[in-house]
Design an enzyme around this catalytic site. Sequence first.
Site, PDB file in Angstrom:
ATOM      1  N   LYS A 165       1.824  -3.538   7.232  1.00  0.00           N
ATOM      2  CA  LYS A 165       1.971  -3.726   5.780  1.00  0.00           C
ATOM      3  C   LYS A 165       3.420  -3.481   5.348  1.00  0.00           C
ATOM      4  O   LYS A 165       3.942  -4.166   4.475  1.00  0.00           O
ATOM      5  CB  LYS A 165       1.027  -2.791   5.019  1.00  0.00           C
ATOM      6  N   THR A 220       0.840  -1.206   0.000  1.00  0.00           N
ATOM      7  CA  THR A 220       0.000   0.000   0.000  1.00  0.00           C
ATOM      8  C   THR A 220       0.872   1.252   0.000  1.00  0.00           C
ATOM      9  O   THR A 220       1.992   1.227   0.531  1.00  0.00           O
ATOM     10  CB  THR A 220      -0.904   0.005   1.257  1.00  0.00           C
ATOM     11  N   ASP A 221       0.330   2.327  -0.533  1.00  0.00           N
ATOM     12  CA  ASP A 221       1.078   3.596  -0.495  1.00  0.00           C
ATOM     13  C   ASP A 221       1.177   4.137   0.934  1.00  0.00           C
ATOM     14  O   ASP A 221       1.957   5.060   1.190  1.00  0.00           O
ATOM     15  CB  ASP A 221       0.454   4.644  -1.437  1.00  0.00           C
ATOM     16  N   GLU A 222       0.397   3.570   1.863  1.00  0.00           N
ATOM     17  CA  GLU A 222       0.440   4.076   3.245  1.00  0.00           C
ATOM     18  C   GLU A 222       1.769   3.772   3.932  1.00  0.00           C
ATOM     19  O   GLU A 222       2.084   4.360   4.964  1.00  0.00           O
ATOM     20  CB  GLU A 222      -0.744   3.527   4.052  1.00  0.00           C
ATOM     21  N   TYR A 278      -1.672  -0.439  11.167  1.00  0.00           N
ATOM     22  CA  TYR A 278      -1.972  -1.026   9.858  1.00  0.00           C
ATOM     23  C   TYR A 278      -0.808  -0.829   8.891  1.00  0.00           C
ATOM     24  O   TYR A 278      -0.264  -1.781   8.337  1.00  0.00           O
ATOM     25  CB  TYR A 278      -3.254  -0.423   9.260  1.00  0.00           C
TER      26      TYR A 278
HETATM   27  P1  TYD Z   1     -10.169   5.014   4.788  1.00  0.00           P
HETATM   28  O1  TYD Z   1     -11.158   4.558   3.778  1.00  0.00           O
HETATM   29  O2  TYD Z   1     -10.232   4.452   6.160  1.00  0.00           O
HETATM   30  O3  TYD Z   1      -8.719   4.793   4.146  1.00  0.00           O
HETATM   31  P2  TYD Z   1      -7.257   5.229   4.712  1.00  0.00           P
HETATM   32  O4  TYD Z   1      -7.378   5.791   6.059  1.00  0.00           O
HETATM   33  O5  TYD Z   1      -6.542   3.944   4.716  1.00  0.00           O
HETATM   34  O6  TYD Z   1      -6.757   6.227   3.732  1.00  0.00           O
HETATM   35  O7  TYD Z   1     -10.257   6.595   4.940  1.00  0.00           O
HETATM   36  C1  TYD Z   1     -10.042   7.467   3.851  1.00  0.00           C
HETATM   37  C2  TYD Z   1     -10.024   8.876   4.404  1.00  0.00           C
HETATM   38  O8  TYD Z   1     -11.314   9.179   4.922  1.00  0.00           O
HETATM   39  C3  TYD Z   1      -9.056   9.059   5.552  1.00  0.00           C
HETATM   40  O9  TYD Z   1      -8.460  10.355   5.481  1.00  0.00           O
HETATM   41  C4  TYD Z   1      -9.929   8.945   6.781  1.00  0.00           C
HETATM   42  C5  TYD Z   1     -11.248   9.517   6.302  1.00  0.00           C
HETATM   43  N1  TYD Z   1     -12.427   8.952   6.990  1.00  0.00           N
HETATM   44  C6  TYD Z   1     -13.364   9.801   7.588  1.00  0.00           C
HETATM   45  O10 TYD Z   1     -13.245  11.043   7.561  1.00  0.00           O
HETATM   46  N2  TYD Z   1     -14.439   9.235   8.230  1.00  0.00           N
HETATM   47  C7  TYD Z   1     -14.617   7.893   8.291  1.00  0.00           C
HETATM   48  O11 TYD Z   1     -15.621   7.436   8.906  1.00  0.00           O
HETATM   49  C8  TYD Z   1     -13.663   7.028   7.658  1.00  0.00           C
HETATM   50  C9  TYD Z   1     -13.822   5.533   7.694  1.00  0.00           C
HETATM   51  C10 TYD Z   1     -12.584   7.609   7.015  1.00  0.00           C
END
Ligand code: TYD
Length: 341
Positions: A151, A123-125, A147
């Site tokens: 990864k 993942t890019d994370e 997480y």
């Molecule tokens: P997510 O889908 O959990 O992916 P990641 O954190 O791995 O990038 O979240 C995408 C973005 O959306 C992230 O900046 C967190 C935000 N987010 C919210 O604002 N509210 C939420 O309920 C969730 C699940 C994520």
Amino acid sequence: MRILVTGGAGFIGSHLVRRLLRNGHFVVNLDALKYSGNLANLEDVKSHPHYVFAHGDICDQNLVASLLKEHAQDGVINCAAETHVDRSILDPGAFAKTDVVGTGVLLEEARKAGVSRFLQVSTDEVYGSVESGHSTEDDRLAPRSPYSASKAGGDVLALSYWTTYQFPVVVTRGSNTYGPNQYPEKFIPLFITNAIDDQLLPLYGDGRQRRDWLAVEDHCAGIEHVFLHGQPGEVYNIGGGNERANIDVAEQLLAYLGKPKSLIRLVQDRPGHDRRYAVDCAKLKRLGWRPAVSFERGLKETVEWYRTHESWWRPIKSGEFRAYYEAQYGKRLSGSRGVMG
Ligand code: TYD
């Protein structure tokens, strides 16, 4: 080719299995069917003559060894993972187990079996929060959540197998992926399904975090391309080139659904929330891959899919998900405010 895909009942995995079958490969799908693994995702291919399903965990060394032996796999693609940042904050150990130890078991058994290709879906994370510019494959890894740290562990463990054993590993680092069949804990499907039900949309912090959105079909095309054409020991970023602030994505999907912006609630931020991810995909483009789906089209089609597939997501949202949702959002939403003030 005969390919063992792990986590094939999950979101990205199921799209990948379907794509590989379409392109003439034989697929063995090993999936533990944990909370987000769902055989309904593969209903249409379950009787395909080139498809076998095996129920089990990638940490189960004997099972992995016997599957590899029985099916003489030409390649392994590891999609099996714990993937949700918020859950990793609640239960980090599960992430270390599957994403690091499980990856280690697969690598070792695949190496012993003489598999000719191993692709680790990363993942890019793993690059951490990128305030400006775009991550290239040589950038330092700086994961910041349990997480992304897990990864990163699986990612560099895979690369060590090339350095140490010349075991032909390739790694993909994909950006935030969206599309049909994504478990509704993730941002886009959570917001779409909540909005369909006129439920509040819990936007973390100021809602200005940025992600690069990648359609699942484009992500799977990238994985297949790297699997077939990537150089052993190399890493390839996969990104959609669609960088958006979360609040803009939320407003766009509400517009597609014809729902009011007043559903959006600013809630307490995620601890250690990464501000921005952005990847440079020049390396994979040089290898011949390009994303084909615009974010506008992809998001519209995804909204439409959830609108017309309530029978897929309603059972999910009424099960284990309820307790998770309450733990994750109950308190947050009671202390929330609307974006208008
Ligand atoms: P997510 O889908 O959990 O992916 P990641 O954190 O791995 O990038 O979240 C995408 C973005 O959306 C992230 O900046 C967190 C935000 N987010 C919210 O604002 N509210 C939420 O309920 C969730 C699940 C994520």
